[in-house]
Scaffold this motif. Structure first.
Motif, PDB file in Angstrom:
ATOM      1  N   LYS A  52      23.466   5.347  76.890  1.00 23.77           N
ATOM      2  CA  LYS A  52      22.043   5.614  76.575  1.00 23.77           C
ATOM      3  C   LYS A  52      21.903   6.911  75.779  1.00 23.77           C
ATOM      4  N   GLN A  53      22.985   7.700  75.727  1.00 24.27           N
ATOM      5  CA  GLN A  53      23.012   8.899  74.889  1.00 24.27           C
ATOM      6  C   GLN A  53      24.467   9.286  74.640  1.00 24.27           C
ATOM      7  N   ASP A  54      24.678  10.203  73.684  1.00 24.65           N
ATOM      8  CA  ASP A  54      26.045  10.648  73.423  1.00 24.65           C
ATOM      9  C   ASP A  54      26.534  11.492  74.603  1.00 24.65           C
ATOM     10  N   VAL A  55      27.844  11.506  74.788  1.00 21.10           N
ATOM     11  CA  VAL A  55      28.464  12.300  75.852  1.00 21.10           C
ATOM     12  C   VAL A  55      29.541  13.149  75.194  1.00 21.10           C
ATOM     13  N   LEU A  56      29.569  14.454  75.539  1.00 22.85           N
ATOM     14  CA  LEU A  56      30.590  15.348  74.983  1.00 22.85           C
ATOM     15  C   LEU A  56      31.446  15.907  76.109  1.00 22.85           C
ATOM     16  N   LEU A  70      25.402  18.461  68.606  1.00 21.34           N
ATOM     17  CA  LEU A  70      26.212  17.245  68.582  1.00 21.34           C
ATOM     18  C   LEU A  70      25.310  16.040  68.306  1.00 21.34           C
ATOM     19  N   THR A  71      24.146  16.038  68.951  1.00 19.75           N
ATOM     20  CA  THR A  71      23.218  14.917  68.758  1.00 19.75           C
ATOM     21  C   THR A  71      22.773  14.840  67.300  1.00 19.75           C
ATOM     22  N   ALA A  72      22.443  15.989  66.714  1.00 17.18           N
ATOM     23  CA  ALA A  72      21.996  15.988  65.307  1.00 17.18           C
ATOM     24  C   ALA A  72      23.097  15.447  64.400  1.00 17.18           C
ATOM     25  N   CYS A  73      24.325  15.867  64.665  1.00 20.25           N
ATOM     26  CA  CYS A  73      25.451  15.421  63.841  1.00 20.25           C
ATOM     27  C   CYS A  73      25.689  13.924  64.034  1.00 20.25           C
ATOM     28  N   MET A  74      25.664  13.468  65.286  1.00 14.42           N
ATOM     29  CA  MET A  74      25.890  12.041  65.545  1.00 14.42           C
ATOM     30  C   MET A  74      24.741  11.192  64.987  1.00 14.42           C
ATOM     31  N   GLU A  85      24.695   2.847  67.892  1.00 14.28           N
ATOM     32  CA  GLU A  85      25.408   3.021  69.169  1.00 14.28           C
ATOM     33  C   GLU A  85      25.717   4.480  69.449  1.00 14.28           C
ATOM     34  N   TYR A  86      25.611   4.839  70.726  1.00 16.15           N
ATOM     35  CA  TYR A  86      26.012   6.186  71.148  1.00 16.15           C
ATOM     36  C   TYR A  86      27.526   6.204  71.394  1.00 16.15           C
ATOM     37  N   ALA A  87      28.035   7.425  71.533  1.00 14.78           N
ATOM     38  CA  ALA A  87      29.494   7.542  71.660  1.00 14.78           C
ATOM     39  C   ALA A  87      29.876   8.585  72.697  1.00 14.78           C
ATOM     40  N   VAL A 131      27.294  15.221  56.927  1.00 18.12           N
ATOM     41  CA  VAL A 131      27.287  14.984  58.381  1.00 18.12           C
ATOM     42  C   VAL A 131      28.041  16.119  59.089  1.00 18.12           C
ATOM     43  N   ALA A 132      29.197  16.502  58.544  1.00 14.94           N
ATOM     44  CA  ALA A 132      29.973  17.603  59.145  1.00 14.94           C
ATOM     45  C   ALA A 132      29.166  18.895  59.094  1.00 14.94           C
ATOM     46  N   ARG A 133      28.482  19.141  57.982  1.00 13.75           N
ATOM     47  CA  ARG A 133      27.690  20.372  57.822  1.00 13.75           C
ATOM     48  C   ARG A 133      26.556  20.455  58.835  1.00 13.75           C
ATOM     49  N   ILE A 134      25.970  19.312  59.176  1.00 15.67           N
ATOM     50  CA  ILE A 134      24.898  19.330  60.179  1.00 15.67           C
ATOM     51  C   ILE A 134      25.463  19.788  61.532  1.00 15.67           C
ATOM     52  N   GLY A 135      26.726  19.445  61.811  1.00 15.61           N
ATOM     53  CA  GLY A 135      27.379  19.957  63.017  1.00 15.61           C
ATOM     54  C   GLY A 135      27.626  21.449  62.922  1.00 15.61           C
ATOM     55  N   SER A 136      28.201  21.878  61.805  1.00 18.08           N
ATOM     56  CA  SER A 136      28.503  23.290  61.611  1.00 18.08           C
ATOM     57  C   SER A 136      28.715  23.540  60.115  1.00 18.08           C
TER      58      SER A 136
END
Ligand code: DP6
Length: 321
Positions: A52-56, A70-74, A85-87, A131-136
């Motif tokens: 139901k959501q991403d898990v880290l 992490l959510t923004a990047c995913m 799909e979540y991951a 996508v990578a830049r949105i993470g960092s």
């Protein structure tokens, strides 16, 4: 729907400090970095329709979802991939996390590479850089090995390799001065700098000249000129940090002792220079012939806990499912 990837952290010689847009995580300046082969992050991404959501899970512990990074990047990845799909993201570093060793850069580069492989997306798809830049903001550089250049234009972020590790072999010696996490993250610190440092505007204004000059010096492999320019750019960034309110003073007395050793080695003709990020660790970049000398000199500085030394690394890559 599952894949694993490895990525190495990178160290900027021409630094990124400041954002044009905090929502898109768009850096205000470009940057140029070396990828450090001796440190790595391994990440597995598994998409699962039942989540139901991403898990880290980071270094064995499930994490609160990091202020939405992490959510923004995913989410950006799912938009690119046309998936909903979540991951579960399981990631581990073989070096201290969050201590000024660029763990977020290698982390998000490995994440994007593994996520793309899990869904069968071409790793050269240009959208993966955003996508990578949105993470960092430093993560796109870890997608590439050797020396990488990140540039910003109206279309967004571009990133490419300037030299492969074998095209200009350099060595990196990290003097670890603490294993602890930093108090203020780069993300929070650079925003405070933008808002409060009287030097911020001039840092941004002069930055493109440093970046252009560094690209030219890499092209002609002028180590000593790049050394002088890189230290200058690093100290300018730290001037902005120090004049932020409240002040961001990332150095310890051990940091300063290492810097002084490195500059005095260079005065004696040893091809080495320092750079420092948002933490007290000192990174020395040298020509491979100087590696043994630099390692032994930094090892003997009182307060240095350990040395991590090695060659430039390759870009992020898939290591299996
Ligand atoms: C000092 O890439 O960690 O290491 O985009 O907010 O994740 P975010 O920041 P981050 O900042 C790196 C800052 C630096 C300099 C650099 O690596 O260029």
């Amino acid at each position: 729907m599952r894949a694993s990837a490895i990525a190495h952290p990178n160290i900027a010689l021409i630094k990124y400090w400041g954002k044009r847009d905090t929502v898109e995580n768009l850096p205000a300046v470009g940057s140029l970095s070396v990828t450090i082969g001796a440190l790595s992050t391994e990440t597995t991404v598994e998409f699962d329709a039942a989540l139901k959501q991403d898990v880290l899970v980071l270094n064995g512990d499930e994490q609160p979802l990091e202020q939405g990074r992490l959510t923004a990047c995913m989410n950006a990845f799912r938009a690119l991939a046309g998936s909903n799909e979540y991951a579960t993201v399981t990631s581990g570093n073989d070096f201290p996390t969050g201590a000024g060793l660029a763990s977020s850069a290698s982390g998000y580069a490995a994440l994007v590479t593994a996520a793309a492989a899990a869904l069968g997306i071409d790793p050269r798809e240009p959208g993966l850089i955003d996508v990578a830049r949105i993470g960092s903001g430093s993560a796109p550089r870890s997608l590439f090995g050797g020396i990488a250049l990140l540039s910003i234009d109206e279309q967004g972020t571009k990133c490419r390799q300037l030299t492969a590790p074998a095209e200009w072999p350099l060595s990196v010696v990290v003097a670890v001065t603490t294993e602890n996490k930093k108090d203020i993250t780069s993300r929070d610190g650079m925003e405070q700098s933008r808002l409060t440092s009287p030097f911020y505007e001039s840092w941004i204004r002069g930055h493109a000249d440093d970046l252009d000059a560094a690209v030219r010096l890499v092209a002609v492999r002028d180590f000593f000129a790049l050394a002088e320019l890189s230290e200058h750019n690093c100290l300018k960034m730290h001037s902005v940090m120090m004049t932020t309110r409240p002040a961001l003073l990332y150095w310890s007395p051990v940091t300063l002792a290492c810097m002084q050793k490195i500059t005095s080695l260079r005065k004696d003709g040893v091809p080495v220079f320092f750079t420092i990020d948002a933490g007290p660790q000192v990174k020395a970049i040298c020509l491979p012939d100087a590696l043994a000398t630099v390692t032994s000199v930094l090892h003997d500085v009182p307060g240095v806990l350990r040395i991590i030394a090695g060659e430039l690394g390759e870009g992020a890559s898939v290591i299996g499912a």
